[in-house]
Design a protein around this motif. Structure first.
Motif, PDB file in Angstrom:
ATOM      1  N   MET A 248      38.854  18.433  42.192  1.00 13.59           N
ATOM      2  CA  MET A 248      39.398  18.616  43.260  1.00 13.59           C
ATOM      3  C   MET A 248      40.134  17.350  43.746  1.00 13.59           C
ATOM      4  O   MET A 248      39.513  16.194  43.906  1.00 13.59           O
ATOM      5  N   ALA A 249      41.159  17.374  44.381  1.00 12.44           N
ATOM      6  CA  ALA A 249      42.065  16.330  44.741  1.00 12.44           C
ATOM      7  C   ALA A 249      41.489  15.979  46.207  1.00 12.44           C
ATOM      8  O   ALA A 249      41.118  16.874  47.002  1.00 12.44           O
ATOM      9  N   LYS A 250      41.576  14.626  46.468  1.00 13.27           N
ATOM     10  CA  LYS A 250      41.235  14.112  48.076  1.00 13.27           C
ATOM     11  C   LYS A 250      42.839  14.217  48.487  1.00 13.27           C
ATOM     12  O   LYS A 250      43.791  13.705  48.064  1.00 13.27           O
ATOM     13  N   ASN A 251      42.715  14.310  49.724  1.00 12.96           N
ATOM     14  CA  ASN A 251      43.900  14.398  50.687  1.00 12.96           C
ATOM     15  C   ASN A 251      43.638  13.428  51.864  1.00 12.96           C
ATOM     16  O   ASN A 251      42.817  12.964  52.198  1.00 12.96           O
ATOM     17  N   PHE A 252      44.953  12.519  51.763  1.00  8.53           N
ATOM     18  CA  PHE A 252      45.312  11.560  52.804  1.00  8.53           C
ATOM     19  C   PHE A 252      46.268  12.072  53.441  1.00  8.53           C
ATOM     20  O   PHE A 252      47.327  12.823  52.989  1.00  8.53           O
ATOM     21  N   TYR A 253      46.502  11.660  54.975  1.00  9.16           N
ATOM     22  CA  TYR A 253      47.587  11.973  55.830  1.00  9.16           C
ATOM     23  C   TYR A 253      48.130  10.738  56.629  1.00  9.16           C
ATOM     24  O   TYR A 253      47.421   9.845  56.680  1.00  9.16           O
TER      25      TYR A 253
ATOM     26  N   GLN B  22      54.508   5.462  49.530  1.00  9.71           N
ATOM     27  CA  GLN B  22      53.918   4.512  48.640  1.00  9.71           C
ATOM     28  C   GLN B  22      53.378   3.465  49.294  1.00  9.71           C
ATOM     29  O   GLN B  22      52.380   2.929  48.783  1.00  9.71           O
ATOM     30  N   GLU B  23      53.962   3.095  50.723  1.00  2.33           N
ATOM     31  CA  GLU B  23      53.059   1.966  51.426  1.00  2.33           C
ATOM     32  C   GLU B  23      51.635   2.713  51.693  1.00  2.33           C
ATOM     33  O   GLU B  23      50.599   1.657  51.606  1.00  2.33           O
ATOM     34  N   VAL B  24      51.589   3.724  51.970  1.00  2.00           N
ATOM     35  CA  VAL B  24      50.059   4.281  52.191  1.00  2.00           C
ATOM     36  C   VAL B  24      49.244   4.416  51.106  1.00  2.00           C
ATOM     37  O   VAL B  24      48.091   3.952  51.121  1.00  2.00           O
ATOM     38  N   PHE B  25      49.839   4.812  49.972  1.00  2.00           N
ATOM     39  CA  PHE B  25      49.276   4.595  48.649  1.00  2.00           C
ATOM     40  C   PHE B  25      48.715   3.212  48.423  1.00  2.00           C
ATOM     41  O   PHE B  25      47.555   2.921  47.853  1.00  2.00           O
ATOM     42  N   ASN B  26      49.394   2.298  48.593  1.00  2.00           N
ATOM     43  CA  ASN B  26      49.200   1.275  48.093  1.00  2.00           C
ATOM     44  C   ASN B  26      47.990   0.576  49.270  1.00  2.00           C
ATOM     45  O   ASN B  26      47.027  -0.362  48.796  1.00  2.00           O
ATOM     46  N   TYR B  27      48.003   1.011  50.324  1.00  2.00           N
ATOM     47  CA  TYR B  27      47.053   0.463  51.339  1.00  2.00           C
ATOM     48  C   TYR B  27      45.832   1.288  51.052  1.00  2.00           C
ATOM     49  O   TYR B  27      44.702   0.455  50.841  1.00  2.00           O
ATOM     50  N   LEU B  28      45.734   2.398  50.348  1.00  2.00           N
ATOM     51  CA  LEU B  28      44.375   3.033  50.166  1.00  2.00           C
ATOM     52  C   LEU B  28      44.079   2.591  48.893  1.00  2.00           C
ATOM     53  O   LEU B  28      42.772   2.460  48.737  1.00  2.00           O
TER      54      LEU B  28
ATOM     55  N   ILE C 250      47.275   6.016  59.309  1.00  2.00           N
ATOM     56  CA  ILE C 250      46.750   6.750  58.172  1.00  2.00           C
ATOM     57  C   ILE C 250      45.498   7.432  58.373  1.00  2.00           C
ATOM     58  O   ILE C 250      44.848   6.788  58.956  1.00  2.00           O
ATOM     59  N   TYR C 251      45.396   8.848  57.922  1.00  2.00           N
ATOM     60  CA  TYR C 251      44.109   9.353  58.372  1.00  2.00           C
ATOM     61  C   TYR C 251      43.555  10.021  57.000  1.00  2.00           C
ATOM     62  O   TYR C 251      44.164  10.148  56.131  1.00  2.00           O
ATOM     63  N   LYS C 252      42.173  10.259  56.957  1.00  2.00           N
ATOM     64  CA  LYS C 252      41.814  11.486  56.452  1.00  2.00           C
ATOM     65  C   LYS C 252      40.922  12.300  57.201  1.00  2.00           C
ATOM     66  O   LYS C 252      40.684  12.148  58.272  1.00  2.00           O
ATOM     67  N   LEU C 253      40.563  13.485  56.726  1.00  2.00           N
ATOM     68  CA  LEU C 253      39.782  14.449  57.460  1.00  2.00           C
ATOM     69  C   LEU C 253      38.343  14.167  56.993  1.00  2.00           C
ATOM     70  O   LEU C 253      37.969  14.171  55.951  1.00  2.00           O
ATOM     71  N   ASN C 254      37.487  14.622  58.271  1.00  2.00           N
ATOM     72  CA  ASN C 254      36.135  14.705  57.976  1.00  2.00           C
ATOM     73  C   ASN C 254      35.829  16.037  57.507  1.00  2.00           C
ATOM     74  O   ASN C 254      36.457  16.820  57.175  1.00  2.00           O
ATOM     75  N   LYS C 255      34.410  16.311  57.369  1.00  2.00           N
ATOM     76  CA  LYS C 255      33.807  17.401  56.817  1.00  2.00           C
ATOM     77  C   LYS C 255      34.162  18.825  57.651  1.00  2.00           C
ATOM     78  O   LYS C 255      34.297  20.015  57.123  1.00  2.00           O
ATOM     79  N   ASP C 256      34.271  18.389  59.165  1.00  2.00           N
ATOM     80  CA  ASP C 256      34.587  19.372  59.727  1.00  2.00           C
ATOM     81  C   ASP C 256      36.079  19.850  59.800  1.00  2.00           C
ATOM     82  O   ASP C 256      36.462  20.687  60.540  1.00  2.00           O
TER      83      ASP C 256
ATOM     84  N   VAL D 145      48.911  12.534  49.196  1.00  2.00           N
ATOM     85  CA  VAL D 145      49.232  11.985  50.525  1.00  2.00           C
ATOM     86  C   VAL D 145      50.408  12.607  51.223  1.00  2.00           C
ATOM     87  O   VAL D 145      51.527  13.021  50.644  1.00  2.00           O
ATOM     88  N   PHE D 146      49.832  13.195  52.380  1.00  2.00           N
ATOM     89  CA  PHE D 146      50.838  14.066  53.248  1.00  2.00           C
ATOM     90  C   PHE D 146      51.310  13.594  54.354  1.00  2.00           C
ATOM     91  O   PHE D 146      50.450  12.689  55.022  1.00  2.00           O
ATOM     92  N   GLU D 147      52.510  13.843  55.010  1.00  2.00           N
ATOM     93  CA  GLU D 147      53.150  13.172  56.127  1.00  2.00           C
ATOM     94  C   GLU D 147      52.832  14.412  57.115  1.00  2.00           C
ATOM     95  O   GLU D 147      53.190  15.709  57.145  1.00  2.00           O
ATOM     96  N   MET D 148      52.169  13.981  58.318  1.00  2.00           N
ATOM     97  CA  MET D 148      52.083  14.694  59.565  1.00  2.00           C
ATOM     98  C   MET D 148      53.169  14.726  60.455  1.00  2.00           C
ATOM     99  O   MET D 148      53.771  13.524  60.502  1.00  2.00           O
ATOM    100  N   PHE D 149      53.536  15.994  61.073  1.00  2.00           N
ATOM    101  CA  PHE D 149      54.650  15.867  62.058  1.00  2.00           C
ATOM    102  C   PHE D 149      54.086  16.071  63.442  1.00  2.00           C
ATOM    103  O   PHE D 149      53.212  16.512  63.665  1.00  2.00           O
TER     104      PHE D 149
END
Length: 89
Positions: A1-6, A54-60, A27-33, A85-89
């Motif tokens: 399963m893929a990990k998601n970052f925002y 790509q900047e977010v990916f490099n940071y991660l 940069i965000y990630k989601l918790n279990k909730d 890696v998804f962009e939030m609006f």
């Protein structure tokens, strides 16, 4: 399963002379909730980088949220199949 970052980006400064932007990226990630957790905020200049994703990916990768073996371009290393890696609006 893929990990998601925002991430969410905002323009901080515009250079009228040279045409680049300075952007702040949160940069965000989601918790279990399913609630977003802020990991960090970074700034980058649009005139000298491959883009926010790509900047977010490099940071991660640098901060070990993604294994070091994926260091480099996220598409060349195949990391995009495992880490989203998804962009939030």
């Amino acid at each position: 399963m893929a990990k998601n970052f925002y991430f969410k980006q905002e323009t901080i400064k515009r250079s009228k002379m040279y045409g680049y932007l300075v952007k702040e990226v949160s940069i965000y990630k989601l918790n279990k909730d399913g609630h977003p957790i802020l990991l960090d905020r970074i700034t980058y200049q649009t005139g000298c980088t491959p883009g926010a994703k790509q900047e977010v990916f490099n940071y991660l990768v640098e901060h070990k949220y993604i294994p070091q073996k994926y260091k480099g371009d996220m598409y060349d290393t195949g990391a995009y199949k495992l880490f989203n890696v998804f962009e939030m609006f």
